[in-house]
Design a protein around this motif. Structure first.
Motif, PDB file in Angstrom:
ATOM      1  N   ALA A  87       0.841  -1.209   0.000  1.00  8.25           N
ATOM      2  CA  ALA A  87       0.000   0.000   0.000  1.00  8.25           C
ATOM      3  C   ALA A  87       0.870   1.250   0.000  1.00  8.25           C
ATOM      4  O   ALA A  87       0.579   2.225  -0.689  1.00  8.25           O
ATOM      5  N   PHE A  88       1.955   1.196   0.786  1.00  6.91           N
ATOM      6  CA  PHE A  88       2.828   2.374   0.853  1.00  6.91           C
ATOM      7  C   PHE A  88       3.625   2.559  -0.432  1.00  6.91           C
ATOM      8  O   PHE A  88       4.168   3.633  -0.667  1.00  6.91           O
ATOM      9  N   SER A  89       3.706   1.493  -1.258  1.00  9.03           N
ATOM     10  CA  SER A  89       4.399   1.688  -2.540  1.00  9.03           C
ATOM     11  C   SER A  89       3.406   1.895  -3.686  1.00  9.03           C
ATOM     12  O   SER A  89       3.811   2.245  -4.790  1.00  9.03           O
ATOM     13  N   ASN A  90       2.099   1.706  -3.406  1.00  8.58           N
ATOM     14  CA  ASN A  90       1.070   1.987  -4.426  1.00  8.58           C
ATOM     15  C   ASN A  90       0.629   3.442  -4.333  1.00  8.58           C
ATOM     16  O   ASN A  90      -0.558   3.741  -4.273  1.00  8.58           O
ATOM     17  N   THR A  91       1.579   4.337  -4.293  1.00  7.26           N
ATOM     18  CA  THR A  91       1.240   5.714  -3.978  1.00  7.26           C
ATOM     19  C   THR A  91       1.673   6.728  -5.022  1.00  7.26           C
ATOM     20  O   THR A  91       1.427   7.908  -4.851  1.00  7.26           O
ATOM     21  N   GLY A  92       2.334   6.288  -6.069  1.00  4.77           N
ATOM     22  CA  GLY A  92       2.750   7.251  -7.089  1.00  4.77           C
ATOM     23  C   GLY A  92       4.126   7.818  -6.802  1.00  4.77           C
ATOM     24  O   GLY A  92       4.646   7.723  -5.677  1.00  4.77           O
ATOM     25  N   ALA A  93       4.718   8.410  -7.810  1.00  8.58           N
ATOM     26  CA  ALA A  93       6.111   8.860  -7.744  1.00  8.58           C
ATOM     27  C   ALA A  93       6.332   9.963  -6.715  1.00  8.58           C
ATOM     28  O   ALA A  93       7.391  10.065  -6.105  1.00  8.58           O
ATOM     29  N   TYR A  94       5.313  10.775  -6.488  1.00  8.33           N
ATOM     30  CA  TYR A  94       5.465  11.952  -5.641  1.00  8.33           C
ATOM     31  C   TYR A  94       5.545  11.583  -4.164  1.00  8.33           C
ATOM     32  O   TYR A  94       6.138  12.291  -3.362  1.00  8.33           O
ATOM     33  N   PHE A  95       4.953  10.419  -3.793  1.00  4.06           N
ATOM     34  CA  PHE A  95       4.745  10.076  -2.393  1.00  4.06           C
ATOM     35  C   PHE A  95       6.022  10.085  -1.558  1.00  4.06           C
ATOM     36  O   PHE A  95       6.090  10.727  -0.515  1.00  4.06           O
ATOM     37  N   SER A  96       7.063   9.354  -2.022  1.00  6.51           N
ATOM     38  CA  SER A  96       8.242   9.207  -1.158  1.00  6.51           C
ATOM     39  C   SER A  96       8.952  10.540  -0.957  1.00  6.51           C
ATOM     40  O   SER A  96       9.497  10.808   0.119  1.00  6.51           O
ATOM     41  N   THR A  97       8.921  11.402  -1.970  1.00  7.64           N
ATOM     42  CA  THR A  97       9.538  12.725  -1.837  1.00  7.64           C
ATOM     43  C   THR A  97       8.756  13.527  -0.797  1.00  7.64           C
ATOM     44  O   THR A  97       9.323  14.141   0.098  1.00  7.64           O
ATOM     45  N   TYR A  98       7.422  13.477  -0.923  1.00  2.00           N
ATOM     46  CA  TYR A  98       6.560  14.266  -0.046  1.00  2.00           C
ATOM     47  C   TYR A  98       6.562  13.723   1.378  1.00  2.00           C
ATOM     48  O   TYR A  98       6.690  14.487   2.345  1.00  2.00           O
ATOM     49  N   ALA A  99       6.467  12.377   1.517  1.00  4.38           N
ATOM     50  CA  ALA A  99       6.357  11.766   2.847  1.00  4.38           C
ATOM     51  C   ALA A  99       7.589  12.042   3.702  1.00  4.38           C
ATOM     52  O   ALA A  99       7.503  12.039   4.931  1.00  4.38           O
ATOM     53  N   ALA A 100       8.730  12.301   3.057  1.00  2.91           N
ATOM     54  CA  ALA A 100       9.958  12.538   3.811  1.00  2.91           C
ATOM     55  C   ALA A 100      10.035  13.950   4.398  1.00  2.91           C
ATOM     56  O   ALA A 100      10.819  14.206   5.299  1.00  2.91           O
ATOM     57  N   PRO A 165      -8.259 -11.438  14.075  1.00  4.16           N
ATOM     58  CA  PRO A 165      -8.662 -10.936  15.384  1.00  4.16           C
ATOM     59  C   PRO A 165      -7.458 -10.494  16.217  1.00  4.16           C
ATOM     60  O   PRO A 165      -6.462 -11.215  16.299  1.00  4.16           O
ATOM     61  N   VAL A 166      -7.524  -9.283  16.789  1.00  3.11           N
ATOM     62  CA  VAL A 166      -6.487  -8.792  17.704  1.00  3.11           C
ATOM     63  C   VAL A 166      -7.234  -8.194  18.889  1.00  3.11           C
ATOM     64  O   VAL A 166      -7.963  -7.219  18.713  1.00  3.11           O
ATOM     65  N   THR A 167      -7.082  -8.742  20.076  1.00  7.59           N
ATOM     66  CA  THR A 167      -7.944  -8.447  21.243  1.00  7.59           C
ATOM     67  C   THR A 167      -9.394  -8.350  20.774  1.00  7.59           C
ATOM     68  O   THR A 167      -9.923  -9.289  20.210  1.00  7.59           O
ATOM     69  N   SER A 168     -10.036  -7.167  20.949  1.00 11.47           N
ATOM     70  CA  SER A 168     -11.446  -7.098  20.548  1.00 11.47           C
ATOM     71  C   SER A 168     -11.625  -6.413  19.200  1.00 11.47           C
ATOM     72  O   SER A 168     -12.714  -5.969  18.878  1.00 11.47           O
ATOM     73  N   GLU A 169     -10.535  -6.295  18.449  1.00  7.03           N
ATOM     74  CA  GLU A 169     -10.684  -5.660  17.145  1.00  7.03           C
ATOM     75  C   GLU A 169     -10.492  -6.670  16.016  1.00  7.03           C
ATOM     76  O   GLU A 169      -9.976  -7.762  16.217  1.00  7.03           O
ATOM     77  N   ILE A 170     -10.942  -6.245  14.836  1.00  2.00           N
ATOM     78  CA  ILE A 170     -10.758  -7.057  13.634  1.00  2.00           C
ATOM     79  C   ILE A 170      -9.830  -6.271  12.713  1.00  2.00           C
ATOM     80  O   ILE A 170     -10.090  -5.099  12.439  1.00  2.00           O
ATOM     81  N   VAL A 171      -8.764  -6.920  12.277  1.00  2.00           N
ATOM     82  CA  VAL A 171      -7.813  -6.244  11.388  1.00  2.00           C
ATOM     83  C   VAL A 171      -7.942  -6.824   9.983  1.00  2.00           C
ATOM     84  O   VAL A 171      -8.094  -8.038   9.812  1.00  2.00           O
ATOM     85  N   HIS A 172      -7.959  -5.918   9.009  1.00  2.00           N
ATOM     86  CA  HIS A 172      -7.914  -6.318   7.607  1.00  2.00           C
ATOM     87  C   HIS A 172      -6.694  -5.631   6.996  1.00  2.00           C
ATOM     88  O   HIS A 172      -6.476  -4.447   7.234  1.00  2.00           O
ATOM     89  N   VAL A 173      -5.925  -6.375   6.220  1.00  2.00           N
ATOM     90  CA  VAL A 173      -4.762  -5.764   5.568  1.00  2.00           C
ATOM     91  C   VAL A 173      -5.194  -5.287   4.183  1.00  2.00           C
ATOM     92  O   VAL A 173      -5.881  -6.020   3.453  1.00  2.00           O
ATOM     93  N   ILE A 174      -4.840  -4.055   3.823  1.00  2.00           N
ATOM     94  CA  ILE A 174      -5.281  -3.466   2.549  1.00  2.00           C
ATOM     95  C   ILE A 174      -4.090  -3.054   1.688  1.00  2.00           C
ATOM     96  O   ILE A 174      -3.003  -2.811   2.212  1.00  2.00           O
ATOM     97  N   ASP A 175      -4.316  -2.960   0.383  1.00  2.00           N
ATOM     98  CA  ASP A 175      -3.191  -2.709  -0.531  1.00  2.00           C
ATOM     99  C   ASP A 175      -3.114  -1.280  -1.073  1.00  2.00           C
ATOM    100  O   ASP A 175      -2.289  -0.999  -1.946  1.00  2.00           O
ATOM    101  N   HIS A 176      -3.994  -0.376  -0.580  1.00  2.00           N
ATOM    102  CA  HIS A 176      -3.862   1.052  -0.917  1.00  2.00           C
ATOM    103  C   HIS A 176      -4.210   1.861   0.338  1.00  2.00           C
ATOM    104  O   HIS A 176      -5.144   1.502   1.057  1.00  2.00           O
ATOM    105  N   ILE A 177      -3.477   2.940   0.588  1.00  2.00           N
ATOM    106  CA  ILE A 177      -3.771   3.827   1.712  1.00  2.00           C
ATOM    107  C   ILE A 177      -5.118   4.506   1.471  1.00  2.00           C
ATOM    108  O   ILE A 177      -5.443   4.841   0.331  1.00  2.00           O
ATOM    109  N   LEU A 178      -5.919   4.691   2.536  1.00  2.00           N
ATOM    110  CA  LEU A 178      -7.183   5.429   2.404  1.00  2.00           C
ATOM    111  C   LEU A 178      -6.903   6.904   2.645  1.00  2.00           C
ATOM    112  O   LEU A 178      -6.626   7.318   3.770  1.00  2.00           O
TER     113      LEU A 178
END
Ligand SMILES: *[C@@H]1O[C@H](CO)[C@@H](O)[C@H](O)[C@H]1NC(C)=O
Ligand SMILES: *[C@@H]1O[C@H](CO)[C@@H](O)[C@H](O)[C@H]1NC(C)=O
Ligand SMILES: *[C@@H]1O[C@H](CO)[C@@H](O)[C@H](O)[C@H]1NC(C)=O
Ligand SMILES: CC(=O)N[C@H]1CO[C@H](CO)[C@@H](O)[C@@H]1O
Length: 209
Positions: A87-100, A165-178
């Protein structure tokens, strides 16, 4: 107040604010001494422990390490959509420059909140091929739909690892940041019912429930 006293107060205030001006803009302040830290039960896996334990969530783990979040055992139900390394690499060319940049770091901390939907344990069986939506802890809507047998969020982010399941939560792994700018606001889209838990910040009387 005498003018000289006023000047002295001003000078003191200025010198105090200058004390910390050496800190870079938009960096986290150090945690003050004596800050309360919730006791941790070592036999309980927190969401942070879970994220750290998975090879596909190492980027998320490094983002969370800066916030110090998710390290308590939740006693309430919620869902967390964990963006994978993909997901963190499905972000386009600009992302890593901006995120830093400092502003990029601030931005990255914020969307993490849009990956958290409180008050329910939404398993993939909750959803079907009709387009619906759920509400995140930040009060934004996320579009949900089963497409080709997989749960898809906002029409682009696919849940690749489901119902963990993690304690009382449900985790889903996703392939794009929301990203909040990509949330669906269409008023006529059907909503998946999410329950109310007393003490949470959501109000069941508001129209979005
Ligand atoms: C720690 O968690 C375990 C498992 O849930 C529980 O049995 C135990 O009572 C907890 N210990 C404390 C000190 O809360
Ligand atoms: C999906 O579930 C909702 C609520 O139960 C229902 O109204 C809708 O018709 C279902 N859609 C499909 C395609 O089965
Ligand atoms: C997502 O797809 C559904 C139909 O599959 C459509 O109604 C909706 O407008 C789409 N939303 C966005 C934001 O593209
Ligand atoms: C005036 C003020 O806020 N001073 C703080 C500057 O930052 C240090 C450590 O980061 C604090 O200890 C001071 O209290």
């Amino acid at each position: 107040m005498k003018f000289s006293v006023l000047l002295a107060v001003l000078a003191l205030a200025l010198s105090r604010s200058c004390d910390n001006a050496s800190r870079k803009p938009l960096t986290y302040a150090s945690i003050p001494d004596g800050t309360y830290v919730a006791p941790k039960n070592s036999s309980v896996t927190t969401l942070l422990d879970f994220v750290k334990s998975r090879d596909d969530l190492t980027t998320l783990a490094s983002v969370l390490a800066e916030c110090g979040a998710f390290d308590t055992a939740a006693t309430w139900s919620y869902n967390f959509f964990a963006p994978s390394n993909a997901a963190f690499s499905n972000t386009g060319a600009y992302f890593s420059t901006y995120a830093a940049t400092p502003k990029g770091k601030w931005w990255l901390g914020n969307p993490i909140q849009h990956h958290h939907a409180p008050n329910s344990q939404l398993k993939t069986t909750t959803f079907n091929t009709s387009s619906t939506r759920i509400q995140t802890g930040s009060f934004l809507y996320v579009g949900t739909q089963i497409v080709d047998g997989q749960l898809v969020l906002n029409n682009v982010s696919t849940v690749t690892s489901t119902n963990l399941p993690v304690t009382s939560e449900i985790v889903h792994v996703i392939d794009h940041i929301l990203d909040p700018f990509a949330q669906i606001f269409e008023p006529d889209v059907w909503k998946t019912s999410q329950s109310f838990i007393a003490g949470s910040c959501s109000n069941p009387k508001l129209p979005y429930f």
